[in-house]
Design a protein around this motif. Structure first.
Motif, mmCIF file in Angstrom:
data_model
loop_
_atom_site.group_PDB
_atom_site.id
_atom_site.type_symbol
_atom_site.label_atom_id
_atom_site.label_comp_id
_atom_site.label_asym_id
_atom_site.label_seq_id
_atom_site.Cartn_x
_atom_site.Cartn_y
_atom_site.Cartn_z
ATOM 1 N N GLU A 6 -2.858 4.475 31.870
ATOM 2 C CA GLU A 6 -1.511 5.028 31.974
ATOM 3 C C GLU A 6 -0.470 4.002 31.553
ATOM 4 O O GLU A 6 -0.709 2.813 31.540
ATOM 5 C CB GLU A 6 -1.230 5.477 33.416
ATOM 6 N N GLY A 7 0.682 4.491 31.239
ATOM 7 C CA GLY A 7 1.789 3.613 30.925
ATOM 8 C C GLY A 7 1.886 3.336 29.442
ATOM 9 O O GLY A 7 1.130 3.824 28.640
ATOM 10 N N ASN A 8 2.859 2.520 29.110
ATOM 11 C CA ASN A 8 3.146 2.228 27.719
ATOM 12 C C ASN A 8 2.479 0.926 27.294
ATOM 13 O O ASN A 8 2.885 0.307 26.340
ATOM 14 C CB ASN A 8 4.666 2.147 27.537
ATOM 15 N N ARG A 109 0.795 9.789 23.258
ATOM 16 C CA ARG A 109 2.139 10.069 23.788
ATOM 17 C C ARG A 109 2.727 8.900 24.557
ATOM 18 O O ARG A 109 3.907 8.606 24.446
ATOM 19 C CB ARG A 109 2.083 11.298 24.689
ATOM 20 N N ASP A 110 1.923 8.227 25.360
ATOM 21 C CA ASP A 110 2.407 7.115 26.177
ATOM 22 C C ASP A 110 1.871 5.769 25.703
ATOM 23 O O ASP A 110 1.885 4.803 26.453
ATOM 24 C CB ASP A 110 2.001 7.332 27.642
ATOM 25 N N SER A 112 1.489 2.348 23.128
ATOM 26 C CA SER A 112 2.327 1.462 22.333
ATOM 27 C C SER A 112 1.936 1.511 20.864
ATOM 28 O O SER A 112 2.738 1.170 19.998
ATOM 29 C CB SER A 112 2.224 0.024 22.855
ATOM 30 N N CYS A 141 4.137 7.338 18.407
ATOM 31 C CA CYS A 141 4.219 5.888 18.495
ATOM 32 C C CYS A 141 3.846 5.312 17.122
ATOM 33 O O CYS A 141 3.386 6.055 16.259
ATOM 34 C CB CYS A 141 3.279 5.357 19.580
#
Length: 153
Positions: A6-8, A109-110, A112, A141
């Motif tokens: 999860e996360g960027n 989507r999330d 980098s 991205c």
């Protein structure tokens, strides 16, 4: 087998077991080492509908299960082959149902960065080189398209 990070802070890479996708995974792992981030190796699977005497029908459920198992084994094998050569960052393995383009768009989507392999001919798990170019224009991205020749040069 849904190891989504999860996360960027992750690099998503499309893997189908081909040499070009393994090269993309190698590139993603090296980049993740530089960025001190994780890698999410993603493989899409789907089975085509079948045409029978009553028209288009879904494939038998056991075929879907077999395809998902095959996809998971292929992804695990590719990750094991590539990552064992490195003191690697965390590499999650995600197998998802759907078209490669749809699954990778969602996974990125999330992220980098999205990394995909490219080869001159053939299919990358249903993902043709033209779709690699499409990612470069429509991904959520930045995208890196790794060619088979990148290892040689």
């Amino acid at each position: 087998m849904n190891g989504r990070t999860e996360g960027n802070e992750c690099i998503v890479v499309g893997v189908d077991g081909s040499e070009s996708s393994k090269e993309a995974l190698r590139w993603a792992v090296r980049q993740a080492e530089r960025e001190h981030t994780a890698v999410n190796a993603v493989m899409a699977w789907e089975y085509p509908p079948m045409y029978g005497s009553i028209g288009w029908i879904d494939a038998p459920q056991h075929l879907a299960t077999d395809m998902k198992v095959w996809a998971g084994e292929t992804l695990d094998g590719a990750v094991s082959e590539v990552v064992r050569a490195y003191d690697a960052p965390p590499v999650a393995a995600t197998v998802a149902y759907g078209t490669p383009s749809g699954v990778l768009q969602e996974a990125a989507r999330d992220a980098s960065l999205l990394v995909v392999g490219s080869r001159r001919r053939g299919v990358l798990g249903g993902l043709r080189s033209s779709l690699s170019r499409r990612f470069a224009r429509h991904a959520p991205c930045p995208v890196v398209v790794v060619s088979e020749e990148s290892r040689r040069g």
